[in-house]
Design an enzyme around this catalytic site. Structure first.
Site, mmCIF file in Angstrom:
data_model
loop_
_atom_site.group_PDB
_atom_site.id
_atom_site.type_symbol
_atom_site.label_atom_id
_atom_site.label_comp_id
_atom_site.label_asym_id
_atom_site.label_seq_id
_atom_site.Cartn_x
_atom_site.Cartn_y
_atom_site.Cartn_z
ATOM 1 C CG HIS A 3 -1.694 -1.167 1.495
ATOM 2 N ND1 HIS A 3 -1.176 -2.315 2.036
ATOM 3 C CD2 HIS A 3 -2.993 -1.424 1.225
ATOM 4 C CE1 HIS A 3 -2.131 -3.240 2.115
ATOM 5 N NE2 HIS A 3 -3.238 -2.723 1.620
ATOM 6 C CE LYS A 32 -5.570 -4.204 -0.481
ATOM 7 N NZ LYS A 32 -5.879 -3.974 0.926
ATOM 8 C CE LYS A 58 -20.950 22.244 -19.298
ATOM 9 N NZ LYS A 58 -22.294 22.785 -19.126
ATOM 10 C CG ASP A 61 -25.515 22.045 -21.103
ATOM 11 O OD1 ASP A 61 -26.032 21.060 -20.564
ATOM 12 O OD2 ASP A 61 -24.389 22.491 -20.781
HETATM 13 P P1 NAP Z 1 -20.859 30.106 -15.031
HETATM 14 O O1 NAP Z 1 -20.251 29.892 -16.357
HETATM 15 O O2 NAP Z 1 -20.024 30.155 -13.821
HETATM 16 O O3 NAP Z 1 -21.681 31.492 -15.098
HETATM 17 C C1 NAP Z 1 -22.353 32.005 -13.983
HETATM 18 C C2 NAP Z 1 -23.195 33.202 -14.401
HETATM 19 O O4 NAP Z 1 -23.982 33.574 -13.287
HETATM 20 C C3 NAP Z 1 -22.389 34.413 -14.805
HETATM 21 O O5 NAP Z 1 -23.098 35.089 -15.815
HETATM 22 C C4 NAP Z 1 -22.348 35.238 -13.509
HETATM 23 O O6 NAP Z 1 -22.299 36.633 -13.738
HETATM 24 C C5 NAP Z 1 -23.726 34.933 -12.946
HETATM 25 N N1 NAP Z 1 -23.790 35.053 -11.494
HETATM 26 C C6 NAP Z 1 -23.067 34.343 -10.593
HETATM 27 N N2 NAP Z 1 -23.448 34.689 -9.334
HETATM 28 C C7 NAP Z 1 -24.395 35.647 -9.480
HETATM 29 C C8 NAP Z 1 -25.166 36.409 -8.552
HETATM 30 N N3 NAP Z 1 -25.040 36.246 -7.225
HETATM 31 N N4 NAP Z 1 -26.055 37.302 -9.032
HETATM 32 C C9 NAP Z 1 -26.205 37.468 -10.357
HETATM 33 N N5 NAP Z 1 -25.513 36.806 -11.290
HETATM 34 C C10 NAP Z 1 -24.617 35.884 -10.838
HETATM 35 O O7 NAP Z 1 -21.990 28.997 -14.725
HETATM 36 P P2 NAP Z 1 -22.901 28.217 -15.785
HETATM 37 O O8 NAP Z 1 -22.230 26.998 -16.234
HETATM 38 O O9 NAP Z 1 -23.374 29.197 -16.812
HETATM 39 O O10 NAP Z 1 -24.107 27.749 -14.867
HETATM 40 C C11 NAP Z 1 -25.075 28.677 -14.404
HETATM 41 C C12 NAP Z 1 -26.253 27.928 -13.830
HETATM 42 O O11 NAP Z 1 -26.855 27.131 -14.818
HETATM 43 C C13 NAP Z 1 -25.863 26.979 -12.698
HETATM 44 O O12 NAP Z 1 -26.646 27.237 -11.581
HETATM 45 C C14 NAP Z 1 -26.162 25.597 -13.220
HETATM 46 O O13 NAP Z 1 -26.727 24.767 -12.226
HETATM 47 C C15 NAP Z 1 -27.185 25.868 -14.293
HETATM 48 N N6 NAP Z 1 -27.108 24.845 -15.350
HETATM 49 C C16 NAP Z 1 -28.142 23.977 -15.454
HETATM 50 C C17 NAP Z 1 -28.138 23.010 -16.431
HETATM 51 C C18 NAP Z 1 -29.306 22.068 -16.533
HETATM 52 O O14 NAP Z 1 -29.189 21.065 -17.225
HETATM 53 N N7 NAP Z 1 -30.425 22.370 -15.902
HETATM 54 C C19 NAP Z 1 -27.069 22.905 -17.321
HETATM 55 C C20 NAP Z 1 -26.015 23.829 -17.208
HETATM 56 C C21 NAP Z 1 -26.055 24.793 -16.207
HETATM 57 P P3 NAP Z 1 -20.900 37.447 -13.834
HETATM 58 O O15 NAP Z 1 -20.396 37.240 -15.225
HETATM 59 O O16 NAP Z 1 -21.300 38.842 -13.560
HETATM 60 O O17 NAP Z 1 -20.012 36.848 -12.795
#
Ligand code: NAP
Length: 555
Positions: free
Chosen positions: A146, A172, A329, A373
């Protein structure tokens, strides 16, 4: 000569024994949960100052076990708790194998560390006598090695040393996996072993080696009864191994899929896709595949590329694709361009992909990437709108991160006009300009405050606002005034956030009478698109929903 596995890979539940009655109860639970074997770790029970009576307690424990057992007394210098001398623990093995009394029987295996076995002629001789004396009861020796910190630099030497000892029935090796790529070496140790072999990666990078043990013909894998009872980091729980990963159905031909990201340990995707494979009787398994985030986009690309290409090229793995999530991504699209993989047009335009599909023909592999997505979100909106046509609709996209970017682009490709609102307006501006440039659609990016007075046909929250454990779990991603207006105009309100299922936005929009789309629906649909691309079968969407509802209800 490599050894050819002749029997199914066993599931062994390790039990740290501090109290014999509790250990036997756990062994019965392990049997009821579907395990084949238990390992009694008596390092704590059997202290250095142990007496003959303590050795007799161990022998009685072994004899009362409801499952065949491995008897182990791991010393501190090999990650265990036993700090006594070797003579005392060898005397305990002798009592359990040689000095049996009426009604007692020997353990199926005793586990001794290679280092101890090599170091002491006396220990080696006595251990060999133990397994020899109990041979009629099929007792055997597991020689083990291990490293809880890393891959040992002298791994090859250790393996050669193990092979030089004829008395060992099983080898192992367990070491802390430094990345997913270490699993490949562990699979090769099993494949090349000259006798039954256990080769396991510790820590979250090593989960593959534990779950895929039957694919490579490993002797056994360890799984803990409950979270806190794992004896090595990264051990799955027995229920998770047997139910989520469908361990008993994994065989040499099983195709391997997974979710690549950082972190991924809490992803729901393994539960969904494995349930789908089970429902459709597909010979495949889906695993969390953590790839650490790089310090820079360049570092990120480099580690993702090294891992994905190695997984694809290692033919025995049958790695056939993966979901790709944060923060990889965008890297996936850059790597696909560099490697000449096929890139679906939407993913190329968005600059981010969440799915890799690998196919093989005539010994050559082909890879393609796409983004599920964005089309999943658009499918959800179309479903809520009751029409396949989105042309002419104004879609308010809140957030300009990965999800916002994908949905805004796809909305434009579907003929709608995205209006992007983002806290950091420069980011929204850049996105709107990119959409205008790529599609000719007049995407706009008003100031964040202007959301209050905005009117849209569809609103989509693409920020984590409203997400459990997120930056603003109680927050409303879209101002109330805009929601009141949305209700009056029968607009659609969609949340991409799906933990919890009923986010503050979903709740408020429903109260006001808007048509609501939950983030969960998008999640299920994007998973269904991935499943269909991998398997060329219709995804069992209802089963996916059941799994997600159950998982969210447990959370
Ligand atoms: P990301 O690339 O980190 O982007 C986050 C976004 O949210 C940015 O535009 C950011 O704005 C904004 N933001 C963060 N905190 C904030 C706050 N307190 N108030 C206002 N705006 C805020 O994340 P992402 O991949 O786009 O994901 C965003 C959301 O989508 C997540 O919650 C995720 O769960 C959801 N999602 C869901 C699915 C599904 O299949 N249902 C798939 C993908 C993502 P700034 O640019 O100003 O920082």
């Amino acid at each position: 000569m490599p050894y050819t596995a002749g029997m199914s890979t066993l599931v062994c539940v390790p039990i740290m024994v501090t109290d014999e009655a509790a250990a036997l109860r756990d062994a019965a639970l392990a049997r009821d949960a579907g395990a084949d074997m238990v390992e009694f770790r008596v390092d704590d029970l059997f202290a250095g100052s142990a007496s003959a009576d303590d050795a007799a307690r161990v022998a009685r424990l072994v004899s009362a076990s409801p499952l065949p057992c491995i008897l182990t007394c791991r010393p501190t210098w090999e990650g265990g708790h036993y700090d006594g001398d070797d003579d005392v623990r060898v005397a305990m093995f002798e009592r359990a194998c040689v000095g049996l009394q009426a009604g007692e029987h020997a353990p199926r295996y005793i586990d001794v560390e290679l280092a101890a076995y090599n170091r002491s002629d006396n220990l080696r001789l006595k251990v060999n006598l133990c397994v020899d004396a109990a041979r009629e009861q099929s007792a055997g020796l597991i020689l083990s090695s291990h490293d809880f910190d890393s891959r040992p630099a002298d791994l090859t030497r250790r393996m050669l040393s193990m092979r030089s000892h004829g008395a060992a029935r099983v080898h192992k090796v367990a070491f802390r996996a430094r990345s997913l790529r270490d699993n490949i070496e562990l699979f090769e140790l099993v494949r090349q072993g000259d006798r039954p072999t256990i080769a396991l990666g510790m820590g979250e990078f090593g989960l593959m080696s534990r779950v895929l043990a039957p694919k490579f013909g490993a002797f056994l894998t360890f799984a803990s009864l409950r979270d806190a009872s794992a004896t090595a980091p990264g051990q799955p729980m027995v229920a998770q191994l047997l139910e989520t990963f469908r361990f008993r159905s994994i065989r040499a031909t099983t195709k391997v899929y997974g979710v690549v990201g950082w972190p991924v340990s809490h992803s729901l995707s393994p539960r969904i896709h494995n349930a789908g494979f089970g429902e459709c009787a597909i010979d495949a398994v889906y695993l969390p595949m953590p790839i650490a985030a790089g310090a820079t986009p360049g570092d990120n690309d480099a580690s993702l590329k090294a891992t994905l290409t190695e997984l694809i090229e290692y033919v025995p793995l049958d790695f056939s694709g993966c979901s790709v999530t944060i923060p990889h991504k965008e890297s996936l699209v850059r790597i696909a361009r560099e490697q000449g993989w096929e890139i679906e047009s939407g993913a190329a335009m968005i600059g981010a992909a969440n799915t890799l599909v690998v196919s093989r023909e005539g010994g050559r592999s082909r890879a393609r990437v796409f983004n599920s997505d964005a089309p999943a979100a658009i499918e959800c909106i179309k479903g809520a709108h009751g029409s396949r046509e989105l042309a002419g609709l104004v879609i308010g996209v809140v957030g300009a991160g990965g999800a916002g970017r994908a949905i805004a682009f796809e909305a434009a490709r579907a003929g709608a006009t995205p209006i992007v609102f983002n806290r950091d307006r420069a980011r929204a501006d850049e996105l709107a300009a990119a959409i205008r440039g790529a599609t000719g659609v007049a995407a706009q990016c008003p100031a964040w405050d202007e959301m209050e007075d905005a009117a849209c046909d569809v609103w989509v929250n693409c920020t984590p606002v409203g997400m459990k454990h997120g930056p603003a779990p109680e927050g409303l991603a879209i101002p109330d005034s805009a929601l009141v207006r949305a209700a009056a105009s029968r607009a659609i309100v969609m949340d991409t956030v799906y933990t919890p299922r009923e986010t503050p936005l979903v709740k408020r929009a429903r109260e006001l009478g808007c048509t609501v789309v939950e983030g969960l629906e998008m999640f299920v649909r994007q998973a269904a698109m991935q499943f269909e691309a991998w398997t060329e079968r219709r995804a069992p969407v209802e089963a996916f929903r059941r799994v997600v509802f159950a998982a969210l209800a447990e959370a």
